[in-house]
Scaffold this motif. Structure first.
Motif, PDB file in Angstrom:
ATOM      1  N   ALA A 190     -20.902  37.110  16.965  1.00  0.00           N
ATOM      2  CA  ALA A 190     -19.605  36.451  16.834  1.00  0.00           C
ATOM      3  C   ALA A 190     -18.918  36.261  18.172  1.00  0.00           C
ATOM      4  CB  ALA A 190     -18.700  37.263  15.908  1.00  0.00           C
ATOM      5  N   ALA A 191     -19.681  36.389  19.256  1.00  0.00           N
ATOM      6  CA  ALA A 191     -19.050  36.224  20.564  1.00  0.00           C
ATOM      7  C   ALA A 191     -19.775  35.143  21.351  1.00  0.00           C
ATOM      8  CB  ALA A 191     -19.087  37.547  21.338  1.00  0.00           C
ATOM      9  N   PRO A 192     -19.042  34.330  22.086  1.00  0.00           N
ATOM     10  CA  PRO A 192     -19.685  33.327  22.937  1.00  0.00           C
ATOM     11  C   PRO A 192     -20.410  34.020  24.091  1.00  0.00           C
ATOM     12  CG  PRO A 192     -17.314  33.363  23.317  1.00  0.00           C
ATOM     13  CD  PRO A 192     -17.583  34.318  22.196  1.00  0.00           C
ATOM     14  N   ASN A 193     -21.601  33.546  24.398  1.00  0.00           N
ATOM     15  CA  ASN A 193     -22.417  34.126  25.472  1.00  0.00           C
ATOM     16  C   ASN A 193     -22.471  33.118  26.620  1.00  0.00           C
ATOM     17  OD1 ASN A 193     -24.682  34.783  27.127  1.00  0.00           O
ATOM     18  ND2 ASN A 193     -25.454  36.092  25.478  1.00  0.00           N
ATOM     19  N   ALA A 194     -21.799  33.466  27.713  1.00  0.00           N
ATOM     20  CA  ALA A 194     -21.667  32.495  28.808  1.00  0.00           C
ATOM     21  C   ALA A 194     -23.014  32.195  29.470  1.00  0.00           C
ATOM     22  CB  ALA A 194     -20.662  33.005  29.846  1.00  0.00           C
ATOM     23  N   VAL A 195     -23.864  33.212  29.618  1.00  0.00           N
ATOM     24  CA  VAL A 195     -25.173  32.953  30.239  1.00  0.00           C
ATOM     25  C   VAL A 195     -26.041  32.104  29.299  1.00  0.00           C
ATOM     26  CG1 VAL A 195     -27.330  34.002  31.042  1.00  0.00           C
ATOM     27  CG2 VAL A 195     -25.139  34.957  31.771  1.00  0.00           C
ATOM     28  N   GLY A 196     -25.946  32.416  27.998  1.00  0.00           N
ATOM     29  CA  GLY A 196     -26.672  31.613  27.024  1.00  0.00           C
ATOM     30  C   GLY A 196     -26.221  30.162  27.065  1.00  0.00           C
ATOM     31  N   ALA A 197     -24.905  29.960  27.158  1.00  0.00           N
ATOM     32  CA  ALA A 197     -24.377  28.594  27.212  1.00  0.00           C
ATOM     33  C   ALA A 197     -24.833  27.904  28.484  1.00  0.00           C
ATOM     34  CB  ALA A 197     -22.850  28.620  27.135  1.00  0.00           C
TER      35      ALA A 197
ATOM     36  N   PRO B  82     -21.516  24.463  24.331  1.00  0.00           N
ATOM     37  CA  PRO B  82     -21.466  24.897  22.928  1.00  0.00           C
ATOM     38  C   PRO B  82     -20.060  25.426  22.578  1.00  0.00           C
ATOM     39  CG  PRO B  82     -22.636  26.499  24.277  1.00  0.00           C
ATOM     40  CD  PRO B  82     -22.296  25.358  25.175  1.00  0.00           C
ATOM     41  N   PRO B  83     -19.764  25.565  21.276  1.00  0.00           N
ATOM     42  CA  PRO B  83     -18.430  26.039  20.874  1.00  0.00           C
ATOM     43  C   PRO B  83     -18.143  27.417  21.457  1.00  0.00           C
ATOM     44  CG  PRO B  83     -19.755  25.436  18.953  1.00  0.00           C
ATOM     45  CD  PRO B  83     -20.646  25.318  20.139  1.00  0.00           C
ATOM     46  N   GLY B  84     -16.873  27.645  21.770  1.00  0.00           N
ATOM     47  CA  GLY B  84     -16.454  28.966  22.212  1.00  0.00           C
ATOM     48  C   GLY B  84     -16.477  29.165  23.710  1.00  0.00           C
ATOM     49  N   VAL B  85     -16.967  28.186  24.464  1.00  0.00           N
ATOM     50  CA  VAL B  85     -16.940  28.344  25.919  1.00  0.00           C
ATOM     51  C   VAL B  85     -16.177  27.186  26.560  1.00  0.00           C
ATOM     52  CG1 VAL B  85     -19.156  29.557  25.932  1.00  0.00           C
ATOM     53  CG2 VAL B  85     -19.096  27.104  26.392  1.00  0.00           C
ATOM     54  N   ARG B  86     -15.617  27.474  27.710  1.00  0.00           N
ATOM     55  CA  ARG B  86     -14.974  26.451  28.526  1.00  0.00           C
ATOM     56  C   ARG B  86     -15.830  26.258  29.774  1.00  0.00           C
ATOM     57  NH1 ARG B  86     -12.244  30.172  27.155  1.00  0.00           N
ATOM     58  NH2 ARG B  86     -11.832  31.144  29.174  1.00  0.00           N
TER      59      ARG B  86
ATOM     60  N   ILE C  89     -22.742  41.117  26.550  1.00  0.00           N
ATOM     61  CA  ILE C  89     -22.626  39.677  26.301  1.00  0.00           C
ATOM     62  C   ILE C  89     -21.757  39.128  27.422  1.00  0.00           C
ATOM     63  CG2 ILE C  89     -21.892  37.879  24.702  1.00  0.00           C
ATOM     64  CD1 ILE C  89     -22.251  39.757  22.434  1.00  0.00           C
ATOM     65  N   PRO C  90     -22.360  38.362  28.332  1.00  0.00           N
ATOM     66  CA  PRO C  90     -21.620  37.974  29.533  1.00  0.00           C
ATOM     67  C   PRO C  90     -20.464  37.029  29.189  1.00  0.00           C
ATOM     68  CG  PRO C  90     -23.990  37.613  29.809  1.00  0.00           C
ATOM     69  CD  PRO C  90     -23.746  37.866  28.351  1.00  0.00           C
ATOM     70  N   ALA C  91     -19.321  37.305  29.828  1.00  0.00           N
ATOM     71  CA  ALA C  91     -18.124  36.485  29.600  1.00  0.00           C
ATOM     72  C   ALA C  91     -18.100  35.278  30.529  1.00  0.00           C
ATOM     73  CB  ALA C  91     -16.873  37.327  29.826  1.00  0.00           C
ATOM     74  N   ARG C  92     -18.907  35.338  31.596  1.00  0.00           N
ATOM     75  CA  ARG C  92     -18.820  34.295  32.617  1.00  0.00           C
ATOM     76  C   ARG C  92     -20.203  34.091  33.217  1.00  0.00           C
ATOM     77  NH1 ARG C  92     -18.013  34.650  38.178  1.00  0.00           N
ATOM     78  NH2 ARG C  92     -17.083  32.786  39.091  1.00  0.00           N
TER      79      ARG C  92
ATOM     80  N   VAL D  42     -28.790  36.662  25.384  1.00  0.00           N
ATOM     81  CA  VAL D  42     -29.333  36.790  26.739  1.00  0.00           C
ATOM     82  C   VAL D  42     -28.284  37.537  27.550  1.00  0.00           C
ATOM     83  CG1 VAL D  42     -28.453  34.484  27.366  1.00  0.00           C
ATOM     84  CG2 VAL D  42     -30.229  35.548  28.754  1.00  0.00           C
ATOM     85  N   HIS D  43     -28.738  38.524  28.314  1.00  0.00           N
ATOM     86  CA  HIS D  43     -27.787  39.355  29.057  1.00  0.00           C
ATOM     87  C   HIS D  43     -27.649  38.911  30.497  1.00  0.00           C
ATOM     88  CE1 HIS D  43     -27.765  41.724  25.530  1.00  0.00           C
ATOM     89  NE2 HIS D  43     -29.051  41.923  25.603  1.00  0.00           N
ATOM     90  N   GLY D  44     -28.631  38.177  30.989  1.00  0.00           N
ATOM     91  CA  GLY D  44     -28.563  37.708  32.364  1.00  0.00           C
ATOM     92  C   GLY D  44     -29.897  37.114  32.755  1.00  0.00           C
ATOM     93  N   ILE D  45     -29.850  36.264  33.763  1.00  0.00           N
ATOM     94  CA  ILE D  45     -31.078  35.670  34.295  1.00  0.00           C
ATOM     95  C   ILE D  45     -31.085  35.935  35.797  1.00  0.00           C
ATOM     96  CG2 ILE D  45     -32.398  33.554  34.659  1.00  0.00           C
ATOM     97  CD1 ILE D  45     -31.152  32.435  32.107  1.00  0.00           C
TER      98      ILE D  45
END
Lengths: 619, 619
Positions: free
Chosen positions: A384-391, A515-519, A481-484, B465-468
């Motif tokens: 349920a959290a946006p993953n910045a690295v994933g995005a 994707p949704p949830g990230v800026r 879960i990275p925020a940035r 993903v936690h980091g690359i």
């Protein structure tokens, strides 16, 4: 009194031009031997000079006679000391139609203008050597540049004289090769590492060394402050009506690390056979020195350059040319020229003369993705959290399709295909694709499907991600879960892509992939436009002739995949073609241990540069 | 001679069980006051003891009379000193059918067994307080656990006595609350930061402090070496036939950094109103201490526990429990038990008793992508070189589809949906989705489309993903084509997903996503299976009763999104249910500055744990 202490011998000194020379030289302090086939004409000029308080003597000299040359030399040396200036001014002409130009006329003209000058040079050079130097001025004529239907002998002879001048410069360069090398070694001993603050004084020292060197050659030189390290500017503008060349080079070097992999000390240049080892040997001290020594060879033999010259040397190339990026556009007038000459590259293969006709541009961006306010625990928040690295990974992955094409709409719109002639030429280049792959350590060179490898490297735009920062990347595990995340993405651009327009398209596309949830924020870090120089530009043609004469084979025309911001600035801001004529080798270990420069190519570079100035100046 | 120096008063001491107690106590060194309603019976026992060299006296005691209690107390104290052991052994019974059980019988039984014990406790406690402690043994009976149709009064009275015992323990706990807090503060002052090598001695100190504390409570305790820090093991196995509880906790703590954000020193516990501030106050020293103090309260009032007890405390939880991961499966027999009790969590909301019935599992992987042999320059090679970070981004992006579903084939095959009852219960939880989002700092909580948020957090598997790592990620620009990238990817698994099977599916899928020119390796770094405990397990029911009695409302049953490897090991290796009964609050600042623990919940935790042991032991 610029010629105080000099001894000049002026042939044809009783004539209009020769007499004017003699009077001017005397006025500037030289002792003048006024030589002429007609001694009374010479005497009149000499007497006039002496009457005005100058030092002069008259000589009878038939320039076609080696014996008379010896006598004239001896008399002059006895009166004033060794000759340090020779003006080959004596001429002959018969203005007739081609049909009326009899053999006698032809021989007289050639013997006087060409053979006479040759004999004079032969006669004075030993004395000049003894005196430690000298200047030989061979008088050219517009007739050699723009031949008309009359006076065929005169046009031919004067053109021959021009070539003779070039030969003299080449001979000088060969003669002084050992000294040139010693001087270059002195420059290489200065550890001018621009990125290392502790070497700032060394970079400045290299700048002042070069400015002094340029002054000694006869140029007006100065050192100017840059944003971190100084620039060196110099010029010689004594060829009005002739084109102006801007010579660029850089005297800063890469750090020598890892130092323990060097077989010889990086700042203690060592010659081993034909190879000079030192940091900066090829990049770029050795190659900028090629320009300086070509200038010296011409000035020390002909006394003047066939072109006007501006020299721009920087100490910040290895840190990204922070000063020149803005300096070049702002100093448009000061740097105004007709062509830029850059020797900071390599031959495509050993003994294969190479002209680079295009560079790709660069657009470097940073994509910042922000999700939650802080890094979150993936157990507590996963699902349920946006993953910045994933995005960031999603965005990066969306930039290209499966065939390697960049998906930014309109990205390829202004891309110019190479000409069929270019494609043919590239197909014939000695390029070993298997060796290229082996060097990379891969079986395949992925890229745009269906495009030949060299085209992909030179004339196709590309996109690469350089890294994605954010989250946890150390050894082991952390369930964050990275925020940035920040992705570094750059594109290499080709003619006629415009970096500004491409950036706007790119930023719009990236925003749409979020994707949704990230800026997402897309930042423009830097850009350099692509550059292309026509092989038909006069400067490029002169360079091609110079390379062909030097190497015995015509140059290959290649592109480079990289971007040189300062070259792009010359092309864009000064609106001139760039002549990219490098003399390094592909394996010169630039930016690596055991950097080297082949002495064979150091000499060839000087020769080719002498010839380039010569051909470009004489059109 | 375990009772040397003790003074015991035994009611019903002239009877079979009471007499046996008296003789045994005397044999162990106690001075025994043998009290009985029938003095001659008491005298016979006392004389027998004295004849064998023990110390004893006989007393006439009608336990139903407070006045007689006072007299018996005074006589005993005068003879031997203050009483430190009281055995409420006196009983009465009339075995009749329900119909024949007249009121007189009922009153006699209840007055003797229950009121008598109550009056005895009231009478001796002041003396025990003066003596600095004591033990009260209330004799239970199987009749209270397995009541039959006859002897209704006896069954009721004995059951009442059981409850009275529990009440005494609760009263003890309340009475000693201030001391408990002081002791906890002493433990919290030890900076047992397990991840910091310079604190290794402090972790060991905390282990030995706890072992000594457990020994003082009457358990057999020892410290064992772990891979980096010691374990503490203790047990009390004096309840044969009763279930065995394994109490788990950890005495290591997170580093206090950033220290400057603490309002009070992290290792100098401060009480402010109802709140105790210190590193470890909630996680987990405060909560493991709850168990210890519950044990103390029972042992100090009833003399024995209603269950067998094993205590396992580790000093490596915050570094991933490296010892216990293998220790638990290898020491199956030593750790054999019927239920594991873990208090290392939080209430779902303040004042809302909470039982965690499931934990997600974890599968942590590392994907290594290798392209060229070395990092390449994007100008020179861009368009024909494999980009390892780009490939890693492609792989990561391919792992989920646009609706947030994981694309690994078969990934969801064994996922169990929650029951309709669970869904209903969760829908009624005081969960504020808007506040959850506000805390994250986002507008949306992305995840699987169409699945309620709490389900996504608790019972749906996830992938993050936690980091690359790889390439250039510092400030500024570098135009490198990375040769190598490592992506850290983990999945949270739910019942009945098997980590091993999922890893194989995942690795196969990842390999298939690798673009041309790169080699991919998928590594298994760690895994923990998912855990689920049925609310119907006897231990879970006992916990639910304990919580309801303590909080005045039945507990909510929730899941946790995280994974606790040691709990998974208990469930998998020991094959027992895990009772996850935490007393922290969601905002206790675990792993953050200003960690805290509400004293209200410290007390409730002790109460609930006393009740849990009580209900679980008495079935």
């Amino acid at each position: 009194m610029r010629l105080q202490g000099k001894v000049a011998l002026i042939t044809g000194g009783g004539g209009t031009i020769g007499g004017a020379q003699a009077r001017l030289f005397a006025q500037e302090g030289a002792a003048v031997a006024v030589a002429d086939l007609f001694p009374e004409k010479a005497r009149a000029v000499a007497q006039e000079i002496v009457a005005r308080g100058g030092r002069a003597m008259a000589l009878k000299l038939e320039v076609r006679s080696a014996a008379e040359w010896q006598a004239a030399m001896a008399a002059t040396e006895q009166a004033f000391g060794p000759i340090t200036i020779l003006c080959n001014n004596a001429g002959a002409n018969f203005r007739t139609s081609f049909d009326d130009h009899i053999e006698e006329m032809w021989r007289t003209i050639l013997d006087t203008i060409l053979t006479g000058s040759f004999l004079g040079i032969k006669a004075v050079v030993p004395a000049m050597r003894r005196a430690g130097g000298g200047v030989i001025v061979n008088l050219g004529s517009l007739a050699s540049i723009r031949p008309g239907p009359g006076s065929p002998g005169y046009a031919a002879a004067k053109m021959g004289l021009v070539r003779l001048t070039c030969c003299a410069a080449l001979a000088y360069a060969r003669e002084h090769q050992a000294r040139f090398l010693h001087e270059l070694q002195e420059l290489l001993r200065i550890p001018s590492v621009s990125t290392a603050p502790q070497h700032a004084a060394d970079v400045a020292r290299a700048a002042h060394w070069l400015a002094a060197h340029l002054e000694a050659l006869g140029l007006r030189a100065r050192v100017e402050a840059g944003s971190r390290h100084p620039l060196v500017l110099a010029e010689w503008m004594g060829a009005p009506g002739r084109p102006t060349v801007l010579c660029y080079g850089h005297f800063d070097v890469q750090p020598p690390d890892p130092v323990d992999l060097w077989r010889t000390p990086p700042f203690d240049p060592v010659v081993d056979g034909d190879v000079l080892y030192a940091r900066g040997a090829s990049d770029d001290k050795g190659q900028l020195f090629v320009h300086l020594k070509a200038v010296e060879a011409i000035l020390r033999t002909a006394g003047r350059l066939p072109v006007n010259l501006k020299v721009l040397l920087e100490g910040e190339e290895e840190i990204g040319s922070p000063t020149l990026a803005t300096y070049v556009p702002r100093r448009r007038r000061r740097l105004a020229c007709d062509a830029a000459l850059v020797s900071d590259g390599a031959l495509f293969a050993p003994d294969l003369p190479t002209l680079v006709t295009g560079l790709r541009g660069l657009l470097y961006t940073e994509i910042e993705v922000r999700g939650a306010q802080r890094d979150l625990h993936s157990g507590q928040f996963g699902g349920a959290a946006p993953n910045a690295v994933g995005a960031a990974a999603q965005i990066v992955a969306a930039l290209k399709d499966r065939r390697g094409r960049i998906r930014v709409p309109g990205f390829y719109r202004r891309v110019q295909d190479p000409t069929p002639a270019e494609r043919d030429a590239w197909a014939r280049l000695p390029f070993d694709e298997a060796a290229f792959l082996a060097a990379l350590g891969t079986d395949v060179a992925p890229g745009e499907a269906g495009v030949p490898l060299l085209e992909r490297l030179w004339v196709r735009p590309t996109l690469d991600v350089h890294g994605i920062a954010g989250g946890f990347t150390a050894e082991g595990m952390k369930t964050v879960i990275p925020a940035r995340a920040v992705a570094k993405v750059s594109m290499r651009l080709v003619p006629d892509q415009d970096p500004g327009r491409i950036f706007r398209r790119f930023a719009r596309f990236v925003q749409r992939q979020a994707p949704p949830g990230v800026r997402v924020e897309v930042r423009h870090l830097a850009s350099t436009p692509p550059v292309v120089t026509s092989p038909d530009a006069p400067a490029a043609r002169a360079a091609a002739r110079a390379l062909e004469e030097t190497f015995g084979r015509p140059p290959v025309y290649v592109r480079e995949g990289g971007s040189i911001p300062v070259v792009a600035a010359f092309v864009r801001a000064l609106k001139v073609p760039a002549v990219l004529m490098g003399f390094g080798l592909p394996d010169d270990n630039l930016h690596a241990p055991n950097e080297k420069f082949a002495l064979r190519n150091f000499a060839r570079g000087i020769d080719a540069t002498i010839r380039f100035f010569h051909h470009y100046g004489h059109g």
